[in-house]
Design a protein around this motif. Sequence first.
Motif, PDB file in Angstrom:
ATOM      1  N   ASN B 451      -2.643   7.904  32.290  1.00 37.91           N
ATOM      2  CA  ASN B 451      -1.412   7.749  33.041  1.00 37.91           C
ATOM      3  C   ASN B 451      -0.261   8.239  32.155  1.00 37.91           C
ATOM      4  OD1 ASN B 451       1.038   6.588  34.004  1.00 37.91           O
ATOM      5  ND2 ASN B 451      -0.129   5.078  35.170  1.00 37.91           N
ATOM      6  N   GLY B 452       0.556   9.143  32.696  1.00 32.97           N
ATOM      7  CA  GLY B 452       1.632   9.728  31.876  1.00 32.97           C
ATOM      8  C   GLY B 452       3.013   9.394  32.384  1.00 32.97           C
ATOM      9  N   ARG B 453       3.147   8.187  32.964  1.00 32.28           N
ATOM     10  CA  ARG B 453       4.417   7.835  33.595  1.00 32.28           C
ATOM     11  C   ARG B 453       5.397   7.091  32.682  1.00 32.28           C
ATOM     12  NH1 ARG B 453       2.564   5.777  39.633  1.00 32.28           N
ATOM     13  NH2 ARG B 453       1.380   7.632  40.182  1.00 32.28           N
ATOM     14  N   GLY B 454       5.450   7.423  31.420  1.00 33.71           N
ATOM     15  CA  GLY B 454       6.450   6.855  30.503  1.00 33.71           C
ATOM     16  C   GLY B 454       6.387   5.337  30.450  1.00 33.71           C
ATOM     17  N   ASP B 455       7.504   4.689  30.727  1.00 32.08           N
ATOM     18  CA  ASP B 455       7.561   3.226  30.637  1.00 32.08           C
ATOM     19  C   ASP B 455       6.581   2.538  31.582  1.00 32.08           C
ATOM     20  OD1 ASP B 455       9.438   3.367  28.711  1.00 32.08           O
ATOM     21  OD2 ASP B 455      11.142   2.789  29.967  1.00 32.08           O
ATOM     22  N   ASP B 456       6.194   3.227  32.667  1.00 32.66           N
ATOM     23  CA  ASP B 456       5.230   2.623  33.606  1.00 32.66           C
ATOM     24  C   ASP B 456       3.783   2.894  33.207  1.00 32.66           C
ATOM     25  OD1 ASP B 456       7.191   1.535  35.191  1.00 32.66           O
ATOM     26  OD2 ASP B 456       7.390   3.348  36.415  1.00 32.66           O
ATOM     27  N   ALA B 457       3.606   3.660  32.150  1.00 34.57           N
ATOM     28  CA  ALA B 457       2.244   3.956  31.697  1.00 34.57           C
ATOM     29  C   ALA B 457       1.711   2.787  30.883  1.00 34.57           C
ATOM     30  CB  ALA B 457       2.240   5.230  30.860  1.00 34.57           C
ATOM     31  N   TRP B 458       0.434   2.901  30.492  1.00 37.77           N
ATOM     32  CA  TRP B 458      -0.188   1.862  29.672  1.00 37.77           C
ATOM     33  C   TRP B 458       0.457   1.889  28.279  1.00 37.77           C
ATOM     34  CZ3 TRP B 458      -4.588   1.545  26.012  1.00 37.77           C
ATOM     35  CH2 TRP B 458      -5.175   0.276  25.996  1.00 37.77           C
ATOM     36  N   PHE B 459       0.250   0.808  27.498  1.00 29.28           N
ATOM     37  CA  PHE B 459       0.847   0.680  26.160  1.00 29.28           C
ATOM     38  C   PHE B 459       0.710   1.999  25.378  1.00 29.28           C
ATOM     39  CE2 PHE B 459      -1.227  -3.232  27.540  1.00 29.28           C
ATOM     40  CZ  PHE B 459      -0.106  -3.994  27.785  1.00 29.28           C
ATOM     41  N   GLY B 460       1.814   2.439  24.783  1.00 28.57           N
ATOM     42  CA  GLY B 460       1.856   3.746  24.123  1.00 28.57           C
ATOM     43  C   GLY B 460       2.814   4.651  24.865  1.00 28.57           C
ATOM     44  N   TRP B 461       2.940   4.428  26.172  1.00 30.77           N
ATOM     45  CA  TRP B 461       3.975   4.962  27.053  1.00 30.77           C
ATOM     46  C   TRP B 461       4.227   6.467  26.946  1.00 30.77           C
ATOM     47  CZ3 TRP B 461       4.860   0.848  23.543  1.00 30.77           C
ATOM     48  CH2 TRP B 461       4.649  -0.420  24.080  1.00 30.77           C
ATOM     49  N   PRO B 462       3.186   7.314  27.073  1.00 32.59           N
ATOM     50  CA  PRO B 462       3.461   8.756  27.066  1.00 32.59           C
ATOM     51  C   PRO B 462       4.198   9.192  28.338  1.00 32.59           C
ATOM     52  CG  PRO B 462       1.149   8.343  27.556  1.00 32.59           C
ATOM     53  CD  PRO B 462       1.755   7.015  27.236  1.00 32.59           C
TER      54      PRO B 462
END
Lengths: 313, 534
Positions: B451-462
Amino acid sequence: MLSYILKRVLATVPVMIIVAVFVFLLLRLTPGDPAAILAGDAATPAQLERIRDNLGLNDPLYVQFFTWTGQMLQGDLGTSLISNTSVSDMIASRLGPTINIAVMTIIISVLLAVPMGVIAAWRHRTWIDFAVMSFSVLGFSVPVFVIGYVLIQIFAIELRWVPVQGYAAPSDGIGNFFIRAILPSLTLATIYVALIARMTRASMLEVLGEDYIRTARAKGVRENTVLFRHALRNAAVPILTIIGTGFALLISGVVVTESVFNIPGIGRLTVDAILARDYPVIQAMILLTAGIYVLVNLLVDISYSIFDPRIRY
Amino acid sequence: MKTLRPLSALRGSLAATLMAGATMLTPLAAQAEEEKVITAVMHSGLRVLDPVITTAHITRNHGYMVYDVLTAVDENFQPQPQMAEFAVSDDGLTYTFTLRDGLKFHDGAPVTGADVVASLTRWGKRDSGGQMIFDVTANLEATDDKTVVWTLSEPFPPLMNVISKQSAVPPFIMPKRVAETSADETITEYIGSGPFVFETDLYEPGVSVTYTKFDDYVPRDESASWMAGGKVVNVDKVVWTTMPDSLTAINALAAGEIDYLEQVQVDLLPILQSAPDVTVETRDPLGYVTIGRPNFLHPPFDNKKVRQAALEALNQEDVLATMMGDPEYYKVCGAIFGCDTPLGDEAGSEPITSGAHPDKAKALLEEAGYDGTPIVLMAPTDVVSLVNQPVVAAQALRQAGFNVDMQPMDWQTVVNRRAQQSPPAEGGWNIFFTNWMVPEISDPLINVMVNGRGDDAWFGWPTDDAIEALRSDFVAAASDAERKEIAVKIQEHVMDNVNYIHLGEYTMPQARQNTIQNIIPSPVPVFWNMTKGD
């Protein structure tokens, strides 16, 4: 005596309040999030936030504290954040195994250690004394899980006299209880036998040098009577202290032994709760432990006057 | 003069006492003979009973005992009818589910379309795949007691795969009154329509859980295959007991006190080799993956070249060998969606599968202008399956020129800290490690790490627009071949951009008494089909 007991009981109130405040704050300052344990690895921050809201973990600290203490004053220990079950029920189901194993351990320890200590003191600086002290050092030094595994290997796997693991309540039959409780009790007893035997020996050595012992012997009193009626009774105060502290330690949880023998006691309950940051369970367990220590110490203090009439409250 | 009793006499009397105790066990043993009971030690204690609110594997396993699912994937990864037959309209917008006859909840009430709608709705608020389906849902309704119609506003071709998945959160069907519980609160009534009944009175959280056969359960006629097919229960009762000590569990199995051990620590396997009545085997054909996740928000891993340097520095073989020891139980494999899955492909994985490349890593670090910023590497100390990866990784990264600050902590602290977006020096982090079951990472909709949705992504937030575009293409793809093609592109992208570091696959063997037979080879341990001989 009654006023003394009342005073001691009243003195526990500030102790428990201090423990409650300290535990509550300590837990909230420790990193960890019960919501994350509940929701699992893939939960999003937004989902975790909503779960925290529902669990009341986002309320101000003082609100959480007074909610909890309010429940406690009504005799309600709360509900586990993780399993959603009553903390009182969880503790009640775990307390039985711990108390039963602790009682059996203390009985075994006293039955073995007191005579060992008395004989060691009586035969001071002989091979018997040396043997008792050697055993004592061994009992202190060998980690309890090693003793547990060795006993399992010999009695459960090689000889097949007892099961490897598990617990049965005395209500399931004394035989059932006994064959499952004997190995964990012996394992735990090793260290207490060592401790109590040493304390008994030291205390007896001091008493055996007293004038009234020499007088009793001069009067022709039998050695057994000298040892067990005159000497042991006067040496009892420090021994009782050790037994009392030992019992409180056993009740407050012996997680390694409970794990090795798969006993569902309160030691495991406490460790599991800490690892999951299950605040209501941890808080209840620490308060319970503090209460047990206070109670056991009170009982020990009262028992002093029974064994030593010179002590009066 | 009194004489001491000989030691042999003492031993004899002790044995007699213990035998007397053992004799008192007879009524229990006799009772066990009357009813067929399987006593199993699972990988952890059951503490959360809501299989929708949590992704915990033990709770999912509990879910499969008590609840049933509409559809389920078989061993060929194909969705098959379970509680319901299904049909998809030609335009791909309408899915119709028809409940089969004879479905009942454990309280005797029939399973209806209303129960299904409520259950799917609650599940859709928890599961990431479910959320994507509900984003394009126009209507979900029960048109009668047996029929549920799910209408979409735009096609979502992988819908059947998402609702048929076996992990992490399958859409278990519950009574409507239970499923109406908020998705952020745990349920308090545990009634399903699955093959086993949960015995509330015998449940001790984290200690023991008992399931009895649901006599009114009607299995499908097909043979069992993974979570699909006929769930035929051949025993009266299944008891899961928790043993926190692995050695105790193995000794208990060898002594015949338990029937089944879900996971055996590989280093303890030699103990079981001398137990003639016990079989050790691999049940789960897919196993687990272990991964490292960098934090994209802070230096140095906000730099792609530094992430690539970490990929070159690490080496699957070293990590897996340290974790498992025996090569029989691990596999060097660069496929981020799993080696033995339909979407699995090893494209671009050579940096991590062909040994460590510290020189290449050093060159990349120099190119990136790495200034020696310390990397905060979180190392859990209380989870056996996660203890080794950080240690091996820290050493490999140091050899490549990284300045590693390995911080030991308990797993709960890792869980708490990995959610912090602050800089590493202010309570944040740079990299941590975790494990997943292969079915949990086997496609781009399930695998949270792509998942590459920044703040909505999983921990690590790509923030990764390219991978999001590929994921959208995957959703829209109409055929398996097209989906595979896109999955390979995602694989190549992940290896190039280093969204995470795929550290290989491993399996955990199970052990059972030889009297336990007919276990279904499946990633999720199930107790239907299983038989217990005398």
